[in-house]
Design a protein around this motif. Structure first.
Motif, PDB file in Angstrom:
ATOM      1  N   LEU A 130       0.859  -1.194   0.000  1.00  0.00           N
ATOM      2  CA  LEU A 130       0.000   0.000   0.000  1.00  0.00           C
ATOM      3  C   LEU A 130       0.888   1.234   0.000  1.00  0.00           C
ATOM      4  O   LEU A 130       1.653   1.450   0.932  1.00  0.00           O
ATOM      5  CB  LEU A 130      -0.911   0.018   1.221  1.00  0.00           C
ATOM      6  N   MET A 131       0.788   2.025  -1.062  1.00  0.00           N
ATOM      7  CA  MET A 131       1.488   3.310  -1.102  1.00  0.00           C
ATOM      8  C   MET A 131       0.505   4.419  -0.788  1.00  0.00           C
ATOM      9  O   MET A 131      -0.649   4.371  -1.203  1.00  0.00           O
ATOM     10  CB  MET A 131       2.107   3.568  -2.473  1.00  0.00           C
ATOM     11  N   MET A 132       0.988   5.407  -0.044  1.00  0.00           N
ATOM     12  CA  MET A 132       0.180   6.573   0.272  1.00  0.00           C
ATOM     13  C   MET A 132       1.029   7.828   0.108  1.00  0.00           C
ATOM     14  O   MET A 132       2.235   7.807   0.353  1.00  0.00           O
ATOM     15  CB  MET A 132      -0.367   6.489   1.704  1.00  0.00           C
ATOM     16  N   ARG A 133       0.391   8.919  -0.314  1.00  0.00           N
ATOM     17  CA  ARG A 133       1.096  10.194  -0.406  1.00  0.00           C
ATOM     18  C   ARG A 133       1.181  10.822   0.986  1.00  0.00           C
ATOM     19  O   ARG A 133       0.557  10.354   1.936  1.00  0.00           O
ATOM     20  CB  ARG A 133       0.355  11.127  -1.366  1.00  0.00           C
ATOM     21  N   LYS A 134       1.949  11.901   1.107  1.00  0.00           N
ATOM     22  CA  LYS A 134       2.125  12.560   2.402  1.00  0.00           C
ATOM     23  C   LYS A 134       0.802  13.066   2.960  1.00  0.00           C
ATOM     24  O   LYS A 134       0.595  13.109   4.167  1.00  0.00           O
ATOM     25  CB  LYS A 134       3.117  13.714   2.271  1.00  0.00           C
ATOM     26  N   SER A 135      -0.089  13.464   2.057  1.00  0.00           N
ATOM     27  CA  SER A 135      -1.410  13.926   2.469  1.00  0.00           C
ATOM     28  C   SER A 135      -2.395  13.661   1.357  1.00  0.00           C
ATOM     29  O   SER A 135      -2.002  13.495   0.184  1.00  0.00           O
ATOM     30  CB  SER A 135      -1.403  15.426   2.809  1.00  0.00           C
TER      31      SER A 135
END
Length: 269
Positions: free
Chosen positions: A87-92
């Motif tokens: 699972l990749m997520m951006r900083k916000s």
């Protein structure tokens, strides 16, 4: 199936694709999902699915990345319970939203994408599930074949991003889940997968949404779409020239009169 990338579009999926490919995995990214599995995803979008559908779709693939596969990451994991999940997520979510919005705007402006919708049978076939799944997964209704701009609901997109990530974090087996950012480079990814770290820089793809510049080189399916665009263009041009010659030679009134006569005879029969 060994690796399921559950990160949404615009979280580094193209970079992870390049990294997994470098590590020796066969990867299905958006182009393969959308244009090689079109019939399967059209069926899923319109009629529903069984776990066996995903098993058949991905039984000969090592890893799956990006849209629309991330939407069904849990169903794919049911079909391949031993697969690991990334699972990749951006900083916000706001940073992610800006990246998605920019990509959609660039797609709308792309001449190649416009020609795809008009002249490629392969691309037009995939429009079905794009229009069904897009609004409920990314808040985006793709532009129509006539070239109108995409409809993009920012609030819905952020809501879907938030809900998707929360669902993955809550549902995925902890021992099989890696929460990852491409800024972390090779080490955490390779440690999670149990493979050696390559002696080269981590690949960073699609910076600034510039994927249009490398589509044909990076994804063979787009070479087929490019050929279809060329063939359709030649057929349309040749047909237009022939029609122009016929109308010039015989005149509009003669052509329409003969066409009317043929229609009348056909109806009488």
């Amino acid at each position: 199936m060994k690796v399921i990338v559950a990160g949404m579009t615009k979280t580094g999926t193209k970079s992870v694709n390049a990294a997994l490919t470098k590590l020796g995995y066969s990867v299905y990214d958006y182009p393969e999902n959308a244009y090689l599995l079109t019939d399967e995803y059209n069926k899923i979008a319109l009629k529903g699915w069984e776990t066996e559908d995903f098993r058949e779709m991905y039984e000969n693939v090592d890893a799956v990345v990006d849209y629309p596969a991330f939407v069904f990451w849990d169903e794919i994991h049911k079909a391949f319970p031993e697969a690991k999940i990334i699972l990749m997520m951006r900083k916000s979510e706001d940073e992610w939203l800006r990246s998605l919005e920019k990509q959609i705007q660039l797609n709308d402006k792309s001449t190649f994408f416009k020609l795809m919708s008009l002249l490629s049978p392969t691309a037009r076939k995939a429009d079905i599930f794009h229009r069904v799944l897009g609004p409920i997964t990314l808040g985006n209704r793709p532009k129509s074949i006539l070239g109108c701009k995409s409809q993009f609901n920012k609030q819905m997109a952020k809501k879907m991003y938030r809900q998707h990530n929360a669902y993955v974090l809550h549902t995925a087996p902890k021992e099989k889940l890696l929460v990852y950012s491409c800024s972390g480079g090779w080490e955490p990814l390779c440690e999670f997968l149990g493979v050696p770290v390559p002696d080269e820089p981590f690949p960073h793809k699609n910076k600034g949404g510039n994927i249009h510049e490398t589509l044909v080189d990076d994804f063979p399916i787009f070479r087929r779409i490019q050929r279809e665009i060329l063939v359709s263009s030649i057929v349309i041009t040749a047909t237009s020239v022939l029609a122009g010659i016929v109308f010039y030679k015989y005149g509009f009134s003669t052509i329409f009169r003969r066409a009317g006569t043929l229609c009348y005879e056909f109806v009488r029969q």
